[in-house]
Structure formats: structure tokens, C-alpha cells
Design an enzyme around this catalytic site. Sequence first.
Site, PDB file in Angstrom:
ATOM      1  N   ARG A  89     -11.150   5.903  40.224  1.00 30.85           N
ATOM      2  CA  ARG A  89     -12.025   5.349  41.258  1.00 30.85           C
ATOM      3  C   ARG A  89     -13.212   6.291  41.395  1.00 30.85           C
ATOM      4  O   ARG A  89     -13.056   7.496  41.544  1.00 30.85           O
ATOM      5  CB  ARG A  89     -11.306   5.257  42.591  1.00 30.85           C
ATOM      6  CG  ARG A  89     -12.194   4.662  43.683  1.00 30.85           C
ATOM      7  CD  ARG A  89     -11.751   5.032  45.072  1.00 30.85           C
ATOM      8  NE  ARG A  89     -12.654   4.469  46.068  1.00 30.85           N
ATOM      9  CZ  ARG A  89     -12.762   4.927  47.311  1.00 30.85           C
ATOM     10  NH1 ARG A  89     -12.030   5.941  47.706  1.00 30.85           N
ATOM     11  NH2 ARG A  89     -13.599   4.373  48.167  1.00 30.85           N
ATOM     12  N   HIS A 178     -16.661  -0.497  48.749  1.00 22.83           N
ATOM     13  CA  HIS A 178     -15.475  -1.367  48.660  1.00 22.83           C
ATOM     14  C   HIS A 178     -15.660  -2.450  47.606  1.00 22.83           C
ATOM     15  O   HIS A 178     -15.051  -3.522  47.670  1.00 22.83           O
ATOM     16  CB  HIS A 178     -15.161  -2.057  50.013  1.00 22.83           C
ATOM     17  CG  HIS A 178     -14.873  -1.117  51.136  1.00 22.83           C
ATOM     18  ND1 HIS A 178     -15.399  -1.301  52.402  1.00 22.83           N
ATOM     19  CD2 HIS A 178     -14.129   0.004  51.199  1.00 22.83           C
ATOM     20  CE1 HIS A 178     -14.974  -0.322  53.186  1.00 22.83           C
ATOM     21  NE2 HIS A 178     -14.203   0.482  52.479  1.00 22.83           N
ATOM     22  N   LEU A 206     -11.378  -5.316  55.969  1.00 23.22           N
ATOM     23  CA  LEU A 206     -11.253  -4.684  57.277  1.00 23.22           C
ATOM     24  C   LEU A 206     -10.107  -3.690  57.289  1.00 23.22           C
ATOM     25  O   LEU A 206      -8.940  -4.055  57.122  1.00 23.22           O
ATOM     26  CB  LEU A 206     -11.010  -5.758  58.353  1.00 23.22           C
ATOM     27  CG  LEU A 206     -11.980  -6.954  58.351  1.00 23.22           C
ATOM     28  CD1 LEU A 206     -11.567  -7.970  59.404  1.00 23.22           C
ATOM     29  CD2 LEU A 206     -13.416  -6.485  58.579  1.00 23.22           C
ATOM     30  N   GLY A 209     -12.027   1.818  57.130  1.00 24.44           N
ATOM     31  CA  GLY A 209     -13.389   1.562  56.693  1.00 24.44           C
ATOM     32  C   GLY A 209     -13.512   0.061  56.476  1.00 24.44           C
ATOM     33  O   GLY A 209     -12.602  -0.551  55.929  1.00 24.44           O
ATOM     34  N   ARG A 238     -16.276   5.353  62.302  1.00 26.94           N
ATOM     35  CA  ARG A 238     -17.698   5.230  61.988  1.00 26.94           C
ATOM     36  C   ARG A 238     -18.386   4.293  62.978  1.00 26.94           C
ATOM     37  O   ARG A 238     -17.828   3.268  63.366  1.00 26.94           O
ATOM     38  CB  ARG A 238     -17.891   4.709  60.565  1.00 26.94           C
ATOM     39  CG  ARG A 238     -17.431   5.668  59.477  1.00 26.94           C
ATOM     40  CD  ARG A 238     -17.718   5.079  58.107  1.00 26.94           C
ATOM     41  NE  ARG A 238     -17.184   5.911  57.047  1.00 26.94           N
ATOM     42  CZ  ARG A 238     -16.452   5.455  56.033  1.00 26.94           C
ATOM     43  NH1 ARG A 238     -16.170   4.162  55.953  1.00 26.94           N
ATOM     44  NH2 ARG A 238     -16.002   6.271  55.104  1.00 26.94           N
ATOM     45  N   ASP A 280      -6.778   3.987  65.133  1.00 25.14           N
ATOM     46  CA  ASP A 280      -5.837   2.997  64.606  1.00 25.14           C
ATOM     47  C   ASP A 280      -5.865   1.760  65.503  1.00 25.14           C
ATOM     48  O   ASP A 280      -5.481   1.824  66.671  1.00 25.14           O
ATOM     49  CB  ASP A 280      -4.431   3.589  64.559  1.00 25.14           C
ATOM     50  CG  ASP A 280      -3.436   2.707  63.807  1.00 25.14           C
ATOM     51  OD1 ASP A 280      -3.538   1.468  63.914  1.00 25.14           O
ATOM     52  OD2 ASP A 280      -2.543   3.255  63.134  1.00 25.14           O
ATOM     53  N   GLY A 328      -6.146  -3.577  55.655  1.00 30.73           N
ATOM     54  CA  GLY A 328      -5.067  -3.395  56.613  1.00 30.73           C
ATOM     55  C   GLY A 328      -5.212  -4.219  57.868  1.00 30.73           C
ATOM     56  O   GLY A 328      -4.255  -4.850  58.345  1.00 30.73           O
ATOM     57  N   ILE A 329      -6.419  -4.262  58.434  1.00 30.85           N
ATOM     58  CA  ILE A 329      -6.666  -5.059  59.638  1.00 30.85           C
ATOM     59  C   ILE A 329      -6.803  -6.527  59.277  1.00 30.85           C
ATOM     60  O   ILE A 329      -6.222  -7.407  59.926  1.00 30.85           O
ATOM     61  CB  ILE A 329      -7.933  -4.562  60.362  1.00 30.85           C
ATOM     62  CG1 ILE A 329      -7.721  -3.143  60.907  1.00 30.85           C
ATOM     63  CG2 ILE A 329      -8.315  -5.508  61.490  1.00 30.85           C
ATOM     64  CD1 ILE A 329      -8.979  -2.491  61.458  1.00 30.85           C
ATOM     65  N   GLY A 330      -7.574  -6.816  58.249  1.00 27.19           N
ATOM     66  CA  GLY A 330      -7.814  -8.211  57.865  1.00 27.19           C
ATOM     67  C   GLY A 330      -6.546  -8.952  57.506  1.00 27.19           C
ATOM     68  O   GLY A 330      -6.397 -10.144  57.804  1.00 27.19           O
ATOM     69  N   GLU A 331      -5.612  -8.255  56.860  1.00 22.53           N
ATOM     70  CA  GLU A 331      -4.364  -8.893  56.433  1.00 22.53           C
ATOM     71  C   GLU A 331      -3.335  -8.965  57.548  1.00 22.53           C
ATOM     72  O   GLU A 331      -2.490  -9.876  57.566  1.00 22.53           O
ATOM     73  CB  GLU A 331      -3.769  -8.126  55.247  1.00 22.53           C
ATOM     74  CG  GLU A 331      -4.615  -8.198  53.980  1.00 22.53           C
ATOM     75  CD  GLU A 331      -4.132  -7.227  52.916  1.00 22.53           C
ATOM     76  OE1 GLU A 331      -2.912  -6.968  52.852  1.00 22.53           O
ATOM     77  OE2 GLU A 331      -4.973  -6.691  52.163  1.00 22.53           O
ATOM     78  N   GLU A 382      -7.120  -3.172  44.688  1.00 29.52           N
ATOM     79  CA  GLU A 382      -8.162  -2.397  44.024  1.00 29.52           C
ATOM     80  C   GLU A 382      -7.625  -1.665  42.800  1.00 29.52           C
ATOM     81  O   GLU A 382      -8.339  -1.498  41.806  1.00 29.52           O
ATOM     82  CB  GLU A 382      -8.764  -1.407  45.021  1.00 29.52           C
ATOM     83  CG  GLU A 382      -9.503  -2.099  46.162  1.00 29.52           C
ATOM     84  CD  GLU A 382      -9.865  -1.155  47.291  1.00 29.52           C
ATOM     85  OE1 GLU A 382     -10.983  -0.610  47.246  1.00 29.52           O
ATOM     86  OE2 GLU A 382      -9.041  -0.960  48.200  1.00 29.52           O
TER      87      GLU A 382
END
Length: 399
Positions: A89, A178, A206, A209, A238, A280, A328-331, A382
Site C-alpha cells: 500500500r 482511499h 466511512l 478516516g 480530523r 469511536d 467500519g461505520i458505513g457497513e 482493499e
Amino acid sequence: MLVFILNAGSSSLKYQLMNPISKEVLATGLCERIGIDGILKHEFGDNKLTLEVSMPTHKEAIELVLKTLIESEGKVINSIDDIDAIGHRAVHGGEEFASSVMVTPKVIETMKKLIPLAPLHNPANIMGMEICQELMPGKPNVAVFDTAFHQTMPDYAYMYALPYEQYTKHGIRKYGFHGTSHYFVSNEARGMLDKKHNTRIIVCHLGNGSSVSAVLNGKCIDTSMGLTPVQGLMMGTRAGDVGAGAISYMMSQEKLTIDQALDIMNKKSGILGISGKSSDLREVLQGMQDGDDRCRLAVEMVAYNIKKYVGAYVAALDGVDALCFTGGIGENSSLIREIVCAGLDGMGLIIDPTKNNKRSGKARDIATNSSAARIFVIPTNEEYVIANDTYKIVSGLEK
């Protein structure tokens, strides 16, 4: 083919050993606290192994990982010879890299010139490449850039309205990040739509980051992050989009240096800064349920910021065929998805509450049957993108 996937950070490194053809993951893990004391967390099959071993530098960390893969109770291969290639990466490729490339001395030299654009990430990425070349001589190394997918943005989308010389002299423009996730998720969405052409897809990655991208016919035409990852959405720590005047005023009032201001914007703002509780979102959601008004404010700001970008990108794409949530958030946060999609009926996006609240680790459609556009939850991968790009380049399938 077995690809060793490496994501080297400043004091940590993540890794996977994957067969990109079958998508089988033989092992995955994380080295933490490099240069301090050293912790290796290694997973293989249904087994987990944690080792506390001194790792003075990244070299010792990678040596330990290879030894664990080959010799210890975490063994999954017989020797280093079983590893065919290494995929890395790489965070920032600037304008020089619009796709993944074989690592050569010239590539490393170019990445070093780009260090001012990513001073925290590119040095660690380069170090990982050089160490792998030393420890596994003759093995091909491939660099997969976070910024590459966004290099298809038109100039009017990536330019800042600063004096043009700031772009020609210093490369100051929007680059986006991303990219491997946005590529993977948008490509999966095209498959789920069963429509490879004339596709208008918005991807919301989401997590701690976060970023949003607008993808037209498989190519990115805009993304929320900019020259650095601090621009765009409000994130774990951020700030996201903040007016330059607000930053200069804060610096003046608090007597801050540039570095101190950047530290606040990158590490002390976002969900943490607003909630005063945690970066978190899970803890902040619990705080909201417990009646904490600052947690409520943080949650509503997160969702509102995402919704604004979704609306803007529907306009940029002249419509939308699919809105995708990943990360993590989006899923995992059905509430964030619900708040984001509330009121988007006029854009053809109608979420189904029952489908939205169902837990699943698989890609799924959570829109109502009557929704003109689809709403997908798609787990990102990824590491597979890195492994597959490495396989294609090493095999000569991509030239």
C-alpha cells in the site's frame, strides 16, 4: 500465486498473505508499537496468536512476520520461496502514478520526491519496500497507490481556486485518498447493478478516516479528500472542511503555530473534538442514547456532512444509480445510513428500514423495491485490490 500484502505505517505494519486468484487469505496480522516494545497479532484460519517481541525497527518486524508465517505455531507456508510477490500500500502517488506499478529504483526515487505531500505515510511505505527487497531479494514488489483511482478527475474538479502558480510550482491540488476502497466498492456496485456502462455511483467510505467519491462509468470524477486527508468529511479526529478564516482566527486567538494548528485539525477535532468523549462512533452513539447532547451533535454533524456530499455528487453525476456505504461505520451503523438517506426520496434514494437494520457481512441492497436508485452496503476489500493488481502486473496481464 501467493502475494504478501504490506501496509507499513510509522510505528506499525499490517499484512496479509493472499492468493488473489482464489481470494483465499492464508494469514493476516498487525505489528504494533514498533520501536517501543513490540506486539504481533497474527491470525490464520480460525486461530489467533499474539506475541510480545522487541521490534526496534520495521526490519525486525517484517523478519518476525516472515518467521511466523514459516516457522512458528502460526506457520502457513514452508518457506519464503512460497511467496511469489509483495504488494505494498502506497499512500501518495501525486500526479506521477495513475495506476499500480512495479517497484523500481526510479519509482522509489519519485516517491521520495513526493514525501512533502505525505510526510507521515510515504517514508514508511518506502521503508517497507526497501526492507522487503533486502529480505526477499529477487521477489517482485508492486506499489498500489491510494491516490491512483482519483487521477481521472477532470481539472475543474481537482484544482483549487488559488493562484495557478501554486499548482505548477508546488502541485497544490486535490488528490483524494482511499482509492483502492472506492475502486473496489464502485466496481462491485456495477456488478450488482448488472450494468457496466452508463453507471453513476456514489461511494461513502466511512470509518475513522472517511471520504466520498463520485464515479461515472467506473472512473472517479470527484472525491471529498483533497491535497491531504484532512479535507472533506468530519472524521474520527480530523476536522474535515473548515474555512481558512476560521483556522487563521483560531491560530491568532490561541497563539498557535502552523504545526500546532495542524495537530488540532488532524488529531483533536472531528467526532472526538465535538463529542468530547471519543473518536469511536460506537461510543458516541451510546453517549447519544444516554442523553449526552454533545454526542447527539457529533452524530448529526457526521450524517449531515455525508448527506451534503451525496447531494453534491448526485448533481455532479447528473443523477445516481447507486449509493454505496462501506468502511467500519458505513457497513455497521444502520443509524448513520438511515439519517443520511432520510429526505433523499426526491433523488430516487429510498431506504428500506427493515433491510437497513438487518446484520450481514455480505454485500446487500437496502433500498425499497420502489426506489429508483439502489442503496448498497458493500464490505470493502482493499487488500484484494492490492493483491490482484500485484498479480496482474507480475504476470504481465496489465501493461
